[in-house]
Write a protein that holds these residues in place. Structure first.
Motif, mmCIF file in Angstrom:
data_model
loop_
_atom_site.group_PDB
_atom_site.id
_atom_site.type_symbol
_atom_site.label_atom_id
_atom_site.label_comp_id
_atom_site.label_asym_id
_atom_site.label_seq_id
_atom_site.Cartn_x
_atom_site.Cartn_y
_atom_site.Cartn_z
ATOM 1 N N LYS A 238 0.838 -1.200 0.000
ATOM 2 C CA LYS A 238 0.000 0.000 0.000
ATOM 3 C C LYS A 238 0.872 1.249 0.000
ATOM 4 O O LYS A 238 0.620 2.196 -0.745
ATOM 5 N N LEU A 239 1.893 1.232 0.865
ATOM 6 C CA LEU A 239 2.750 2.408 0.981
ATOM 7 C C LEU A 239 3.504 2.666 -0.319
ATOM 8 O O LEU A 239 3.630 3.807 -0.761
ATOM 9 N N GLN A 240 3.971 1.590 -0.919
ATOM 10 C CA GLN A 240 4.697 1.769 -2.183
ATOM 11 C C GLN A 240 3.790 2.379 -3.239
ATOM 12 O O GLN A 240 4.223 3.143 -4.075
ATOM 13 N N ARG A 241 2.530 2.008 -3.159
ATOM 14 C CA ARG A 241 1.597 2.506 -4.168
ATOM 15 C C ARG A 241 1.176 3.951 -3.928
ATOM 16 O O ARG A 241 0.410 4.494 -4.714
ATOM 17 N N ILE A 242 1.635 4.523 -2.809
ATOM 18 C CA ILE A 242 1.462 5.980 -2.711
ATOM 19 C C ILE A 242 2.841 6.650 -2.730
ATOM 20 O O ILE A 242 3.019 7.754 -2.253
ATOM 21 N N GLY A 243 3.796 5.946 -3.254
ATOM 22 C CA GLY A 243 5.106 6.540 -3.507
ATOM 23 C C GLY A 243 6.073 6.461 -2.344
ATOM 24 O O GLY A 243 7.155 7.026 -2.405
ATOM 25 N N ILE A 244 5.683 5.759 -1.251
ATOM 26 C CA ILE A 244 6.601 5.645 -0.112
ATOM 27 C C ILE A 244 7.419 4.376 -0.303
ATOM 28 O O ILE A 244 6.906 3.271 -0.151
ATOM 29 N N GLU B 230 8.767 11.284 6.016
ATOM 30 C CA GLU B 230 8.250 12.575 5.548
ATOM 31 C C GLU B 230 6.860 12.864 6.120
ATOM 32 O O GLU B 230 6.462 13.999 6.274
ATOM 33 N N GLN B 231 6.103 11.801 6.365
ATOM 34 C CA GLN B 231 4.767 11.961 6.920
ATOM 35 C C GLN B 231 4.836 11.718 8.423
ATOM 36 O O GLN B 231 5.588 10.855 8.879
ATOM 37 N N ALA C 282 -0.301 10.264 10.848
ATOM 38 C CA ALA C 282 -1.004 10.182 9.563
ATOM 39 C C ALA C 282 -1.266 8.733 9.162
ATOM 40 O O ALA C 282 -2.184 8.435 8.401
ATOM 41 N N PHE C 283 -0.433 7.838 9.707
ATOM 42 C CA PHE C 283 -0.589 6.425 9.333
ATOM 43 C C PHE C 283 -1.516 5.673 10.293
ATOM 44 O O PHE C 283 -1.847 4.525 10.054
ATOM 45 N N SER D 161 -4.563 5.579 11.041
ATOM 46 C CA SER D 161 -5.793 4.941 10.541
ATOM 47 C C SER D 161 -5.585 4.327 9.165
ATOM 48 O O SER D 161 -6.523 3.995 8.466
ATOM 49 N N ARG D 162 -4.323 4.199 8.772
ATOM 50 C CA ARG D 162 -4.089 3.739 7.399
ATOM 51 C C ARG D 162 -3.331 2.416 7.293
ATOM 52 O O ARG D 162 -3.311 1.811 6.220
ATOM 53 N N VAL D 163 -2.692 2.008 8.364
ATOM 54 C CA VAL D 163 -1.988 0.714 8.320
ATOM 55 C C VAL D 163 -2.382 -0.109 9.541
ATOM 56 O O VAL D 163 -3.036 0.410 10.460
ATOM 57 N N TYR E 32 -2.079 8.788 -6.211
ATOM 58 C CA TYR E 32 -1.547 8.789 -4.837
ATOM 59 C C TYR E 32 -2.549 9.447 -3.895
ATOM 60 O O TYR E 32 -2.828 8.967 -2.812
ATOM 61 N N MET F 32 -7.023 4.970 2.032
ATOM 62 C CA MET F 32 -6.339 4.199 3.079
ATOM 63 C C MET F 32 -6.886 4.519 4.468
ATOM 64 O O MET F 32 -6.759 3.724 5.389
ATOM 65 N N ASP F 33 -7.497 5.699 4.598
ATOM 66 C CA ASP F 33 -7.952 6.127 5.914
ATOM 67 C C ASP F 33 -9.127 5.268 6.383
ATOM 68 O O ASP F 33 -10.253 5.421 5.907
ATOM 69 N N SER F 34 -8.851 4.354 7.336
ATOM 70 C CA SER F 34 -9.906 3.419 7.753
ATOM 71 C C SER F 34 -10.949 4.086 8.636
ATOM 72 O O SER F 34 -12.033 3.550 8.836
ATOM 73 N N TYR G 201 -2.197 15.147 0.328
ATOM 74 C CA TYR G 201 -0.997 14.313 0.295
ATOM 75 C C TYR G 201 -0.085 14.884 -0.787
ATOM 76 O O TYR G 201 -0.490 14.992 -1.953
ATOM 77 N N LYS H 126 2.924 14.012 -2.080
ATOM 78 C CA LYS H 126 3.697 13.240 -3.075
ATOM 79 C C LYS H 126 2.936 13.073 -4.379
ATOM 80 O O LYS H 126 1.735 12.823 -4.367
ATOM 81 N N GLU I 182 2.396 1.439 -11.803
ATOM 82 C CA GLU I 182 1.065 1.253 -11.222
ATOM 83 C C GLU I 182 0.077 0.738 -12.274
ATOM 84 O O GLU I 182 -0.731 -0.140 -12.001
#
Lengths: 489, 1046
Positions: free
Chosen positions: A200-206, A214-215, A219-220, A222-224, B876, B883-885, B902, B904, B914
């Protein structure tokens, strides 16, 4: 246990343990061959059949273009003479334990990270050794005795140290800034973050730790997954991992220096008895039993003699051990006077609770096992063989001899053996030619079997009776020769 | 007891209990071997009694009929019920039907491969004879004896087998007592599992496979000796009293049933009661003539129709044609596209019955070429239906005839090299990793080195005892049946209950049943099957037709297009090998042949489809054909008979029918032998039967004055045909679809590509390659969008973006809009939800879509495919929001997420990665274009510039590896297809180059080739690879998929 984040940790990453062990073994084998050069070593891989992946590979294999993660088919197409060994995790774990055991002599806090790493807590050893450089030098001395591929890194968090080491680094420093810089270069793929979250992270460029930092961590939130968040937090030094320290296995070892040299084995026994008393006390305290002990006799003018004494039953009493040892020592000749004795017991078993009642056959079993121990001590391990039933048509293959102690399953097999009414009670080890006249009572039973183990037989068996009334088991071969194979009692 | 040891005079014997290898993993001999051996041993008869099965009887019957063996075959089956073994023998047809019925019942009750007999089944048997083999348990046997006396009075015998096992006399005296007490006659039997004692090792091996043990672990459960085989009469005379042996012959004499009695009756409902089959067929054909030939038929065609109808009548095939007519009429009524093919399909009768669209005016149909009395082959009509709708046709057949009267033919799944090696290795205790290694490293295509030799190279010592066992057992096990599976679509339909003719059992697929015979068995017994097959291209064509109707208001169908004159524009496109997506002629090999063969008319396509096959290639027939066609070589015929057969293909045998006819005309094969040859060709990979014909063919041809070389080449070609053999009758039908698809591609490319994309997976190319081809044909492709895409790919009208006058002319204003079905990980329910609840003005935010309760992974998949592009800056940003659950919680359902920006942004490279990861293709970007723009690549030629490069120039090309083929017909050569943004590049890699540069050869996804450009006949361009340079690292994460063929 949880640790503060100010401790300095070192991670040792040993990615090729199984391969390294095999290479060392191969080198020993070819040690005599001086003409052999390193380049000649064949391409070798350690392969995981279930994953169908190459896990470890030597330099030769790398040179040919084989890569980690490749399938066996692709690898073997690249190199048709590839040496393939199946991956066995136990080999690596055992090697890690041995290494930890050796390191335990020089550093206290070790954590085994199966299947390919060790954590060392350096912080509390620095004062003892007078600094990181000195401490690391001692550690390296231990590690370099093994020919393992090793990468290592230090950090103020176990996960950071592990990540930098897995980045294939050799980097032991205590400067936080340098460590942080190094950390930022690492790929996200090498972290313990959930594979799904990494994707998931790679797919948002991380893609690297620098991108991750950087974040803000929040911020993560609720996302991981929680697990991934914990790892991220540890990487940032905001929390620490829970680890379990390595404890060396329990082992009894006792050395006794004699007041004067003894040259007669019988005279050694009372002294050994004294040592065994300490073993008995040691075992009693731990509710333990021993199946095997090593006795080393140090001779004044010759090499020490080591005797391994086994018991068929686990025991703790010194008197019982002494009985067995006395039998063994009957045949032991000393070359010169003995000045010291070591008794060692590597494996201590926990004593079971009461596992039988009055009516069980345990007492008979104990007696049998005691006899077995004594016979083995008296005659030598290899001289005492046990008999086991083997399911086979060929009479000579129906029983097998073996030397190892019988296990429970084998015992059950023996108990479940079929009762053959058609087989004689007494079977000749080697059939003898039939020279007397007999009358056939029953038969034939034709046995034509055993093609798979190069011991094929083709015989017709008959139940026959001699003039004296002796019932015997005879057979006819394919070329019409007759033999006696057994007698019915 | 004493009687047993007396010497016996020579007497007769019939083996009444015999299991072949169709008692899977029990019997260790083929049925054919059993009957041959029984004949050799001079038995009076042999019963084939596989356990609850009739699967092997037809093969045994065929062996006897083909070789005219003077031995009687008895049909029967063995059953184990409640610990007792009984064997039912069929003395007559009624008994046979009974037996088939109880096998069907027992099989249908149990899971695939098992059976569950009930007492009622056995009670219901009124005509079968019964051989009872007591179990040895006193009370149980007594009970059974009483039961059998009650229900099988006068039809039961007590069978005694003597395998010379321990305590056998005890068992025999027990049986004798039973026989005496219950007044039963005793018959002698060997209960044979092998035809020859030497099969004992194989029997042990099968037993161990069955038990999942090592052979050495079988112990006393295995056969103790080799007595479970067919034994010589003198030996039997020593083992059994004469009376018992005589009894076996007496029982055999009672059995008069012969499989040839099985007359097949077609269901009557397809025929109106007032007509005979011939009359009704004629009426339908006459109606068809009105439809197909509105301007009337020529005398020539009328003559052929009359000849065909006469032949059909003589062979009594009317019902067969009428049944197929009925099935295709159903398909037609449901607008399911179909196309008939096969030996009888390309007749004018079939054209009139609308079974096929092959227009007889475009092909000089000789019905006799397809159906021949002399060859005595059953007519073969396969009907292909749209692959997505074939199930409707199958359900129609089930509904019309009922499950009692129709079932699918079986396919006998046999041990092949890999499965045999693995199973034998396992039971001999060979390490699994080693077996994997052997299997992966043995190249079955290597014609110079047998697999046996290759195994020895891999470390098996062929001279060691264990090595010999291993190799020998693998050799023996190859070709042994393993289980019955379902034929792809061969239906058997009958007038009465089918289970009275052949047992039916469960297939692994739910609600499917298969009969116990395969297509060869059906052929042997002259039973007809209707093949209902699935073909992806028909789906694609139908979808294209629908789009053309919707967007262009033209209502096309296949016969309409085939009835048009050969279109030079379409053939020009074909000649240029512009055939990506075109049926049958889209493969790399076909494409390289098109510019050389230059098809100009329909029949050229028929040849084209058949010529690029292992058969003609292996037989070295391709080049002579091309030379003769180009007039570079004179055509000579060894005889006028041969000229008649080969004239239409320039004297070169290309089609399977020609090879068969040659065998008859030039080598003197009889009709039966030619039929045998045809069957051997179809299954020679399985059993190698073809070699039996080699001597006869070469001898026959040389005796008739043909050169030995010519005969050998013909035999080579027969071998090459193998399982890929291509008959003209099939090629003719395929050529129709090839032409139709090429026609669509030429005139309606947008509709053609959409039809193709919506029918995937099928054909040779991935969606990515099809999209690349579309773009090269100036078709505009629009990306995935939650507001514009549907489930399927679709056509959308848009204002043409005019760039030049030519483009203006070409541009229809239609673009392809990618359908959401292509997005990986996106479930169809989610797609349907997105499409169903889409507001008229489209979705305005991602949260609006989230509220549709679509699972999170599906939303992620949409984001990956950039389907939110109309509402998020980039993917992105969309993914970050998704992603925000917290927003998934019910409490927040009505809230829109805070502006959680975001920073990036994906680069072009990121987007490319992708795109490939989420959909397997990129619409706007191509890896090579990106790398080229970024100046990362060395100087190279693009695919579309190669046409201007002279022959024998040293060139450098770079592309994504989209195909890698090492066909068995091209010894050691690999054909690699590279794709850049301007087209495909064909690269030839010699074995030595591949070996030296294995790393790049094996692993490269982006490959640079430095090599020589070669221009062959018809300007076919190949790059002969010199250096292979792996450039994958430039786009390390690019997830391109490479199709690899070995």
């Amino acid at each position: 246990m949880q640790f503060d984040t100010s401790s300095l940790w070192i991670y040792l990453y040993l990615p090729n343990l199984q391969l390294n062990i095999q290479q060392v073994h191969a080198e020993h084998l070819s040690a005599g061959d001086k003409h052999r050069e390193i380049d000649e070593s064949p391409a070798q891989i350690i392969y995981h059949p279930k994953l169908n992946q190459v896990l470890q590979l030597n330099a030769q294999a790398q040179k040919l273009g084989i890569k980690k993660g490749m399938g066996l088919a692709s690898a073997s197409i690249i190199c048709s003479h590839l040496v393939v060994s199946e991956y066995k995790e136990t080999i690596a774990i055992q090697a890690l334990q041995e290494l930890a055991n050796q390191l335990y002599l020089v550093t206290s806090d070790i954590v085994i990270d199966e299947p390919s790493g060790l954590f060392l807590r350096a912080q509390n050893m620095l004062r003892l050794y007078g600094g990181l450089a000195q401490y690391w030098q001692v550690i390296m001395e231990v590690i370099s005795k093994q020919s393992y591929d090793v990468y290592y890194a230090s950090a103020y968090s176990v996960n950071v140290a592990k990540l930098i080491a897995k980045h294939e680094q050799h980097y032991v420093v205590d400067n936080k800034k340098l460590i942080h810089k190094k950390l930022q270069e690492c790929s996200l793929l090498l972290t313990d973050i959930d594979k799904k979250d990494i994707e998931k992270l790679q797919r948002i460029g991380i893609k690297s730790i620098a991108d991750l930092f950087e974040q803000p961590l929040s911020a993560f939130a609720s996302r991981v997954s929680k697990f991934s968040l914990q790892i991220m937090s540890e990487l940032r030094g905001e929390s620490a991992a829970k680890l379990r320290f390595y404890q060396p296995p329990q082992r009894y070892e006792h050395y006794l220096e004699l007041l004067y040299d003894l040259e007669i084995t019988a005279r050694l026994l009372p002294v050994i008895g004294k040592c065994l008393d300490t073993l008995e006390a040691y075992l009693l305290v731990r509710n333990g039993l021993a199946l095997s002990i090593n006795i080393t006799l140090f001779q004044r003018e010759h090499e020490p003699i080591t005797q391994v004494i086994n018991s068929a039953l686990p025991i703790y009493k010194s008197a019982h051990w002494l009985d067995i040892i006395a039998l063994r020592f009957e045949h032991l000749a000393l070359s010169s006077g003995v000045y010291g004795i070591t008794i060692r017991c590597d494996k201590i078993e926990q004593a079971d609770g009461c596992e039988s009642d009055f009516f069980s056959e345990k007492s008979t079993h104990v007696a049998a096992m005691t006899l077995l121990s004594r016979l083995k001590a008296k005659l030598g391990e290899q001289q005492v063989k046990l008999m086991q039933y083997h399911d086979d048509y060929r009479p000579e293959c129906c029983t097998q001899l073996f030397t190892k102690t019988i296990n429970k399953q084998q015992k059950n097999n023996n108990l479940n053996k079929p009762h053959f009414l058609d087989r004689p009670g007494f079977l000749l080890r080697v059939p003898i030619p039939l020279n007397t006249k007999v009358s056939i009572i029953d038969g034939p039973e034709r046995i034509a079997s055993g093609w798979w183990d190069n011991h094929e037989v083709q015989r017709d068996y008959f139940l026959a009776q001699s003039h004296q009334g002796q019932q015997m088991w005879i057979f006819r071969t394919i070329d019409d020769n007759w033999f006696v194979h057994g007698y019915f009692i | 007891m004493a009687t047993l040891s007396k010497p016996k005079r020579h007497i007769g014997f019939a083996e009444l209990v015999c299991q072949t290898n169709f008692s899977f993993l029990h019997g260790a001999s083929h049925p054919q071997e059993m009957v041959r051996q029984a004949y050799f041993l001079q038995y009076k008869a042999i019963a084939i009694t596989d356990e609850c099965s009739m699967a092997g009887i037809v093969r045994a019957y065929a062996e006897i009929s083909q070789h005219h063996l003077p031995i009687k075959m008895i049909v029967g089956s063995k059953f184990v019920f409640d610990g007792n073994t009984i064997v039912l023998l069929c003395p007559n047809k009624l008994a046979y039907s009974e037996c088939c019925r109880i096998i069907t019942n027992a099989r249908r009750r149990a899971n695939k491969g098992e059976y569950e007999l009930s007492e009622w089944d056995l009670k219901s048997i009124k005509h079968c004879l019964c051989i009872w083999l007591p179990c040895g348990n006193e009370s149980k046997d007594q009970d059974w004896a009483r039961w059998l006396i009650k229900h099988y009075s006068g039809r039961v015998w007590l069978g005694i087998k003597r395998w010379l096992t321990a305590n056998e006399y005890e068992y025999i005296s027990h049986c004798e007592t039973l026989a005496e007490h219950f007044h039963l006659e005793i018959v002698a039997t060997s209960c044979a599992l092998m035809h020859d004692p030497n099969r004992q090792a194989l029997q042990h091996c099968q037993h161990a496979i069955r038990e999942g043990k090592l052979i050495k672990e079988l112990g006393r459960h295995a056969l103790s000796n080799k007595e479970a085989c067919l034994r010589p009469l003198n030996k039997l005379a020593n083992l059994y009293p004469t009376e018992w042996l005589d009894n076996s012959v007496l029982v055999a004499k009672l059995c008069t049933f012969d499989l040839s009695e099985l007359a097949y009756q077609y269901p009557a409902e397809i025929l109106p009661s007032k007509y005979t089959p011939s009359e009704y067929l004629r009426i339908l054909v006459e109606q068809g003539i009105q439809e197909r030939f509105p301007n009337g038929v020529s005398q020539g065609i009328r003559d052929i129709i009359e000849k065909e109808l006469k032949l059909i009548h003589e062979q009594a095939y009317e019902y067969f044609f009428l049944t197929i007519y009925d099935v295709v009429q159903f398909a037609k009524s449901k607008h399911i596209l179909y196309q008939g093919r096969g030996s009888a399909a390309n007749s004018i009768v079939c054209y009139c019955l609308e079974i096929t669209a092959v227009d007889p005016r475009q092909i000089s149909v000789l019905f006799e070429r397809f159906i021949s009395k002399e060859r005595n082959e059953p007519p073969d009509i396969d009907v292909d239906f749209e692959h997505e709708r074939r199930e409707e046709v199958i359900q129609y057949i089930y509904a019309k005839y009922g499950r009692e009267r129709t079932a699918i033919a079986a396919t006998v799944v046999c041990y092949r090299f890999k499965s045999a090696l693995r199973e034998v290795g396992k039971v001999l205790g060979v390490n699994t990793t080693d077996l994997d290694y052997f299997i992966k490293n043995v190249n079955r295509r290597d014609r110079d080195l047998s697999w046996q030799s290759q195994l020895s190279e891999l470390g098996i010592d062929p001279d060691s005892q264990s090595g010999k066992h291993f190799i020998h057992l693998v050799e023996q096990l190859i070709g042994f049946p393993r289980h019955l599976s379902q034929h792809v679509g061969g239906f058997v339909i009958s007038a009465g209950p089918l289970y009275e003719m052949v047992p039916i059992e469960n297939a692994s697929m739910q609600d499917r049943t298969v009969i116990q015979w395969d297509k060869d068995d059906l052929e042997t017994l002259k039973l007809l099957k209707v093949d209902v097959l699935a073909l992806g291209m028909l789906t694609a064509i139908r979808k294209s037709f629908s789009l053309i109707k919707q967007y262009y208001q033209h209502d096309y169908n296949i016969p309409f297009i085939t009835a048009l004159p050969d279109d030079p524009q379409v053939f020009k496109q074909i000649q240029k090998a512009d055939t990506v997506g075109v049926f049958q002629i889209e493969s790399r090999a076909q494409m390289s042949m098109l510019p050389r063969l230059k098809p100009k008319k329909y029949y050229d396509l028929v040849v084209q489809i058949a010529i690029v096959r292992p058969g003609p290639i292996q037989g070295d027939m391709v080049h002579p054909y091309l030379r003769r066609r180009d007039g570079k070589e004179h055509v000579e015929y060894p005889s006028p008979e041969v000229q008649k057969i080969l004239e239409r293909t320039m004297g070169v045998p290309i089609f399977q029918e020609q090879v068969i006819q040659l065998a008859m005309v030039a080598a003197g094969f009889t009709g039966g032998e030619a039929d045998g040859l045809r069957r051997a060709m179809a299954s020679w990979k399985k059993n190698g039967d073809l070699y039996k014909f080699k001597q006869k063919l070469t001898d026959g041809m040389t005796q008739r004055g043909y050169s030995h070389d010519y005969a050998m080449r013909l035999f080579e070609q027969i071998c090459g045909f193998g399982e890929y053999g291509f008959p003209e009758s099939h090629s003719a039908s395929f050529a129709v679809l090839a032409y139709v698809s090429a026609w669509l591609k030429h005139y309606y490319p947008e509709a053609f590509y959409v039809g193709l994309l919506n029918s995937l997976p099928m054909g040779f190319y991935s969606a990515s390659q099809i999209i690349q081809d579309a773009k090269q044909h100036h078709v505009k492709v629009l990306g995935f969008c939650v507001n514009k895409s549907n489930y399927d790919h679709s056509l959308q009208r848009s204002m043409p973006s005019i760039k030049s006058a030519t483009e203006l002319e070409d541009n229809t204003g239609l673009s392809i809009r990618m359908g959401l079905r292509l997005i990986k990980g996106l479930k169809s329910e989610s797609i349907n939800t997105v499409v169903k609840y889409r507001p008229v003005g489209g979705y305005q935010s991602i949260d609006q879509i989230r509220q549709l309760a679509i699972p999170s992974p599906c939303l992620q998949a949409l984001a990956s495919a950039n389907a939110f592009s109309s509402m998020a800056d980039n993917r992105y940003q969309a993914r970050w929001e998704l992603m925000d659950s917290v927003m998934e919680l019910p409490l927040f359902a009505q809230h829109t997420s805070a502006n959680d920006s975001y920073a990036k942004q994906p680069s072009l490279f990121d987007n490319l990665v992708e795109d490939y990861a989420s959909t397997g293709l990129s619409i706007d970007l191509h890896p090579i274009a990106l790398l080229s723009q970024a100046n990362l690549l060395p100087k190279f030629y693009l695919a579309n510039t190669l046409a201007t490069v002279p022959h024998q120039t040293l060139v450098s090309v770079v592309g994504v590896v989209t195909g890698k083929q090492s066909p068995g017909t091209a010894a050691g050569v690999t054909f690699i297809t590279l794709e850049d943004h301007t087209g495909n590049i064909n690269v030839v890699v010699w074995q030595s180059s591949a070996r030296e540069q294995k790393k790049a050869y094996m692993n490269a996804k982006i490959l640079q080739i430095k090599g020589i450009l070669e221009r062959g006949d018809g300007d076919v361009i190949h790059i002969i690879a010199g250096r292979l340079i792996d450039q994958t690292h430039l786009l390390a994460q690019l997830d391109t998929k490479t199709r690899e063929f070995r």
